[in-house]
Design a protein around this motif. Structure first.
Motif, PDB file in Angstrom:
ATOM      1  N   GLU A  49     -27.029 118.100 -76.445  1.00  0.00           N
ATOM      2  CA  GLU A  49     -25.604 117.964 -76.743  1.00  0.00           C
ATOM      3  C   GLU A  49     -25.066 116.657 -76.172  1.00  0.00           C
ATOM      4  OE1 GLU A  49     -23.762 121.423 -75.141  1.00  0.00           O
ATOM      5  OE2 GLU A  49     -24.663 122.789 -76.598  1.00  0.00           O
ATOM      6  N   ARG A  50     -24.178 116.042 -76.915  1.00  0.00           N
ATOM      7  CA  ARG A  50     -23.562 114.789 -76.476  1.00  0.00           C
ATOM      8  C   ARG A  50     -22.114 115.054 -76.094  1.00  0.00           C
ATOM      9  NH1 ARG A  50     -24.865 110.106 -80.717  1.00  0.00           N
ATOM     10  NH2 ARG A  50     -23.998 108.912 -78.972  1.00  0.00           N
ATOM     11  N   GLN A  51     -21.652 114.356 -75.064  1.00  0.00           N
ATOM     12  CA  GLN A  51     -20.300 114.564 -74.556  1.00  0.00           C
ATOM     13  C   GLN A  51     -19.413 113.362 -74.891  1.00  0.00           C
ATOM     14  OE1 GLN A  51     -19.975 117.615 -73.454  1.00  0.00           O
ATOM     15  NE2 GLN A  51     -22.196 117.830 -73.662  1.00  0.00           N
ATOM     16  N   ASN A  52     -18.125 113.636 -75.101  1.00  0.00           N
ATOM     17  CA  ASN A  52     -17.201 112.537 -75.346  1.00  0.00           C
ATOM     18  C   ASN A  52     -16.749 111.930 -74.019  1.00  0.00           C
ATOM     19  OD1 ASN A  52     -15.106 114.151 -74.278  1.00  0.00           O
ATOM     20  ND2 ASN A  52     -14.673 115.045 -76.295  1.00  0.00           N
ATOM     21  N   ARG A  53     -15.848 110.963 -74.106  1.00  0.00           N
ATOM     22  CA  ARG A  53     -15.458 110.215 -72.913  1.00  0.00           C
ATOM     23  C   ARG A  53     -14.788 111.110 -71.875  1.00  0.00           C
ATOM     24  NH1 ARG A  53     -11.983 104.955 -73.950  1.00  0.00           N
ATOM     25  NH2 ARG A  53     -13.941 104.478 -75.032  1.00  0.00           N
ATOM     26  N   LEU A  54     -13.846 111.969 -72.316  1.00  0.00           N
ATOM     27  CA  LEU A  54     -13.142 112.817 -71.356  1.00  0.00           C
ATOM     28  C   LEU A  54     -14.091 113.812 -70.678  1.00  0.00           C
ATOM     29  CD1 LEU A  54      -9.684 113.673 -72.977  1.00  0.00           C
ATOM     30  CD2 LEU A  54     -10.141 112.353 -70.904  1.00  0.00           C
ATOM     31  N   GLN A  55     -15.017 114.366 -71.435  1.00  0.00           N
ATOM     32  CA  GLN A  55     -15.984 115.298 -70.853  1.00  0.00           C
ATOM     33  C   GLN A  55     -16.871 114.597 -69.832  1.00  0.00           C
ATOM     34  OE1 GLN A  55     -17.730 116.634 -74.522  1.00  0.00           O
ATOM     35  NE2 GLN A  55     -16.462 118.486 -74.601  1.00  0.00           N
ATOM     36  N   THR A  56     -17.254 113.360 -70.143  1.00  0.00           N
ATOM     37  CA  THR A  56     -18.056 112.580 -69.200  1.00  0.00           C
ATOM     38  C   THR A  56     -17.283 112.299 -67.921  1.00  0.00           C
ATOM     39  OG1 THR A  56     -19.219 111.534 -71.055  1.00  0.00           O
ATOM     40  CG2 THR A  56     -19.378 110.447 -68.907  1.00  0.00           C
ATOM     41  N   ILE A  57     -15.981 111.988 -68.079  1.00  0.00           N
ATOM     42  CA  ILE A  57     -15.133 111.748 -66.902  1.00  0.00           C
ATOM     43  C   ILE A  57     -15.051 113.028 -66.060  1.00  0.00           C
ATOM     44  CG2 ILE A  57     -12.755 111.331 -66.149  1.00  0.00           C
ATOM     45  CD1 ILE A  57     -12.485 109.413 -68.552  1.00  0.00           C
ATOM     46  N   ALA A  58     -14.880 114.182 -66.728  1.00  0.00           N
ATOM     47  CA  ALA A  58     -14.795 115.457 -66.007  1.00  0.00           C
ATOM     48  C   ALA A  58     -16.069 115.726 -65.219  1.00  0.00           C
ATOM     49  CB  ALA A  58     -14.531 116.598 -66.997  1.00  0.00           C
ATOM     50  N   ILE A  59     -17.220 115.461 -65.824  1.00  0.00           N
ATOM     51  CA  ILE A  59     -18.506 115.666 -65.145  1.00  0.00           C
ATOM     52  C   ILE A  59     -18.632 114.721 -63.951  1.00  0.00           C
ATOM     53  CG2 ILE A  59     -21.013 115.489 -65.402  1.00  0.00           C
ATOM     54  CD1 ILE A  59     -20.593 116.321 -68.342  1.00  0.00           C
ATOM     55  N   ALA A  60     -18.194 113.479 -64.127  1.00  0.00           N
ATOM     56  CA  ALA A  60     -18.268 112.503 -63.033  1.00  0.00           C
ATOM     57  C   ALA A  60     -17.385 112.934 -61.857  1.00  0.00           C
ATOM     58  CB  ALA A  60     -17.838 111.125 -63.538  1.00  0.00           C
ATOM     59  N   ILE A  61     -16.176 113.414 -62.155  1.00  0.00           N
ATOM     60  CA  ILE A  61     -15.278 113.880 -61.086  1.00  0.00           C
ATOM     61  C   ILE A  61     -15.905 115.068 -60.361  1.00  0.00           C
ATOM     62  CG2 ILE A  61     -13.024 114.908 -60.586  1.00  0.00           C
ATOM     63  CD1 ILE A  61     -11.916 113.351 -62.991  1.00  0.00           C
ATOM     64  N   ALA A  62     -16.511 115.979 -61.122  1.00  0.00           N
ATOM     65  CA  ALA A  62     -17.148 117.144 -60.512  1.00  0.00           C
ATOM     66  C   ALA A  62     -18.307 116.733 -59.616  1.00  0.00           C
ATOM     67  CB  ALA A  62     -17.643 118.105 -61.600  1.00  0.00           C
ATOM     68  N   THR A  63     -19.056 115.731 -60.035  1.00  0.00           N
ATOM     69  CA  THR A  63     -20.173 115.239 -59.216  1.00  0.00           C
ATOM     70  C   THR A  63     -19.669 114.664 -57.899  1.00  0.00           C
ATOM     71  OG1 THR A  63     -21.436 114.722 -61.225  1.00  0.00           O
ATOM     72  CG2 THR A  63     -22.152 113.674 -59.171  1.00  0.00           C
ATOM     73  N   ILE A  64     -18.575 113.903 -57.962  1.00  0.00           N
ATOM     74  CA  ILE A  64     -17.969 113.361 -56.742  1.00  0.00           C
ATOM     75  C   ILE A  64     -17.489 114.499 -55.843  1.00  0.00           C
ATOM     76  CG2 ILE A  64     -16.046 111.982 -55.833  1.00  0.00           C
ATOM     77  CD1 ILE A  64     -16.242 110.300 -58.435  1.00  0.00           C
ATOM     78  N   ALA A  65     -16.906 115.533 -56.466  1.00  0.00           N
ATOM     79  CA  ALA A  65     -16.420 116.686 -55.696  1.00  0.00           C
ATOM     80  C   ALA A  65     -17.565 117.367 -54.954  1.00  0.00           C
ATOM     81  CB  ALA A  65     -15.725 117.683 -56.626  1.00  0.00           C
ATOM     82  N   ILE A  66     -18.722 117.468 -55.598  1.00  0.00           N
ATOM     83  CA  ILE A  66     -19.889 118.082 -54.962  1.00  0.00           C
ATOM     84  C   ILE A  66     -20.342 117.254 -53.769  1.00  0.00           C
ATOM     85  CG2 ILE A  66     -22.331 118.691 -55.284  1.00  0.00           C
ATOM     86  CD1 ILE A  66     -21.595 119.327 -58.229  1.00  0.00           C
ATOM     87  N   LEU A  67     -20.355 115.934 -53.930  1.00  0.00           N
ATOM     88  CA  LEU A  67     -20.771 115.049 -52.837  1.00  0.00           C
ATOM     89  C   LEU A  67     -19.802 115.152 -51.655  1.00  0.00           C
ATOM     90  CD1 LEU A  67     -21.840 111.895 -54.893  1.00  0.00           C
ATOM     91  CD2 LEU A  67     -23.332 113.575 -53.781  1.00  0.00           C
ATOM     92  N   ILE A  68     -18.507 115.228 -51.954  1.00  0.00           N
ATOM     93  CA  ILE A  68     -17.510 115.365 -50.881  1.00  0.00           C
ATOM     94  C   ILE A  68     -17.634 116.727 -50.213  1.00  0.00           C
ATOM     95  CG2 ILE A  68     -15.031 115.485 -50.380  1.00  0.00           C
ATOM     96  CD1 ILE A  68     -14.599 113.406 -52.571  1.00  0.00           C
ATOM     97  N   GLN A  69     -17.903 117.773 -51.020  1.00  0.00           N
ATOM     98  CA  GLN A  69     -18.112 119.108 -50.448  1.00  0.00           C
ATOM     99  C   GLN A  69     -19.294 119.088 -49.468  1.00  0.00           C
ATOM    100  OE1 GLN A  69     -17.425 123.483 -50.395  1.00  0.00           O
ATOM    101  NE2 GLN A  69     -16.220 121.747 -51.132  1.00  0.00           N
ATOM    102  N   ALA A  70     -20.357 118.362 -49.855  1.00  0.00           N
ATOM    103  CA  ALA A  70     -21.521 118.242 -48.974  1.00  0.00           C
ATOM    104  C   ALA A  70     -21.147 117.536 -47.677  1.00  0.00           C
ATOM    105  CB  ALA A  70     -22.638 117.489 -49.688  1.00  0.00           C
ATOM    106  N   ALA A  71     -20.309 116.490 -47.792  1.00  0.00           N
ATOM    107  CA  ALA A  71     -19.870 115.773 -46.588  1.00  0.00           C
ATOM    108  C   ALA A  71     -19.015 116.672 -45.701  1.00  0.00           C
ATOM    109  CB  ALA A  71     -19.082 114.521 -46.991  1.00  0.00           C
ATOM    110  N   GLY A  72     -18.153 117.482 -46.320  1.00  0.00           N
ATOM    111  CA  GLY A  72     -17.301 118.383 -45.555  1.00  0.00           C
ATOM    112  C   GLY A  72     -18.082 119.484 -44.863  1.00  0.00           C
ATOM    113  N   LEU A  73     -19.177 119.922 -45.508  1.00  0.00           N
ATOM    114  CA  LEU A  73     -20.021 120.958 -44.909  1.00  0.00           C
ATOM    115  C   LEU A  73     -21.012 120.382 -43.908  1.00  0.00           C
ATOM    116  CD1 LEU A  73     -20.868 123.094 -48.091  1.00  0.00           C
ATOM    117  CD2 LEU A  73     -19.558 123.874 -46.110  1.00  0.00           C
ATOM    118  N   GLY A  74     -21.326 119.103 -44.066  1.00  0.00           N
ATOM    119  CA  GLY A  74     -22.355 118.494 -43.230  1.00  0.00           C
ATOM    120  C   GLY A  74     -23.753 118.810 -43.715  1.00  0.00           C
ATOM    121  N   ARG A  75     -23.878 119.287 -44.943  1.00  0.00           N
ATOM    122  CA  ARG A  75     -25.169 119.631 -45.537  1.00  0.00           C
ATOM    123  C   ARG A  75     -25.001 119.761 -47.045  1.00  0.00           C
ATOM    124  NH1 ARG A  75     -24.457 124.813 -47.065  1.00  0.00           N
ATOM    125  NH2 ARG A  75     -22.990 126.088 -45.858  1.00  0.00           N
TER     126      ARG A  75
END
Length: 315
Positions: A142-168
């Motif tokens: 499946e291919r994603q449009n621009r907004l869907q790609t932006i949403a996925i990118a934001i979610a990826t950043i959120a996961i990385l920040i969650q990892a930083a907040g947890l320390g793991r």
């Protein structure tokens, strides 16, 4: 859930039929809302059962779900479909794999509640829609449009920040999101209804669940089964599993899928509040930022889905 537990249980393919009248739509809304409310408050039940241990809770949940689903299917005349599924070796192979993922999801979720990680569990179900998109891209082309790609990118950043907040690495969140995501992906190939599919899955797991309950009682004694209140709560795990699934199945056939899509964030939002207000889990600034970003990601993704649907209807 089985969002399971957000509808870990909810992954069977369904087609939303247009509402025939306002009463049917109202019934659909009430059913879907009830399902997500029950999933949202499910951690409270598991928290009350924490002395039983996560493995025993999941084993009992499997057995009591099997009992309740058998009663429902008996009244609904659904055993013909069950026999057809059990006789189909190809579908049973798929069911066995989905059952494995379902049990893994249940075990991880109950363990997360038991160890005071409900916040991380709710984060897992928030990112689940993005995981579904990623699975579609990787395995279905499946291919994603621009907004869907932006949403996925934001979610990826959120996961990385969650990892930083947890320390793991947020293992619980990622484990829940991916186990539920792949559960839904695999269940789509089984071509079974929600109740029938869950019944077949519990049949696969039931012998192992029963063996563990017998082993637990033989090694640790009657334990929580000797306490009427705890025994009642263990029995309640069956309805707590099957009833939201059946409500969801009823509601989704009377509502547009975009409406259901809006409701799916209700359960993890309730879990988020339960973790903070009832269980007293800490939410440091970094983790708060990660939740804020995932909400932005979901808002972008949901708006795009709604916009795309309106365009298709207009055409």
């Amino acid at each position: 859930m089985t969002l399971p537990e957000q509808a870990p249980e909810l992954a069977a393919p369904v087609v939303a039929a247009p509402a025939v009248d306002p009463n049917e739509t109202r019934k659909g809304v009430l059913s879907a809302l009830s399902a997500y409310l029950l999933w949202g408050f499910l951690p409270i039940l598991f928290h009350l059962l924490e002395q039983a241990g996560s493995v025993l809770i999941v084993a009992e949940r499997t057995l009591w779900s099997l009992v309740l689903l058998a009663i429902v299917l008996a009244f609904a005349g659904g055993f013909g479909e069950v026999r057809a599924v059990l006789a189909d070796f190809r579908r049973m192979r798929v069911i066995a794999l989905s059952a494995l993922l379902l049990v893994a999801n249940w075990l991880l979720y109950v363990w997360a509640v038991e160890t005071g990680q409900v916040l991380e569990a709710s984060f897992g179900y928030f990112i689940n829609p993005m995981v579904n998109v990623a699975i579609g891209m990787l395995f279905l082309g499946e291919r994603q449009n621009r907004l869907q790609t932006i949403a996925i990118a934001i979610a990826t950043i959120a996961i990385l920040i969650q990892a930083a907040g947890l320390g793991r690495v947020p293992v619980v969140a990622l484990g829940l999101a991916f186990s539920f995501g792949f559960y839904g992906f695999i269940r789509k190939t089984a071509q079974t209804g929600p109740a029938t599919g869950l019944f077949a899955e519990t049949i696969v797991v039931a012998p192992f669940a029963m063996a563990y309950v017998v082993f637990d009682m033989a090694t640790r004694g009657i334990g929580v089964h000797a306490d009427p209140a705890q025994l009642f709560l263990l029995m309640l795990t069956g309805p707590a599993t099957a009833v939201p699934l059946l409500l969801f199945a009823y509601g989704v056939r009377r509502l547009r899928l975009t409406t259901i899509g809006m409701f799916q964030y209700l359960a993890p939002s309730i879990q988020f509040l339960v973790a903070i207000l009832l269980f007293g889990e800490a939410l440091n600034p970094l983790r708060l930022v990660s939740f804020a970003l995932i909400w932005v990601s979901l808002a972008v993704f949901s708006w795009d889905s709604f916009h795309q649907r309106r365009r298709r209807v207009a055409v």
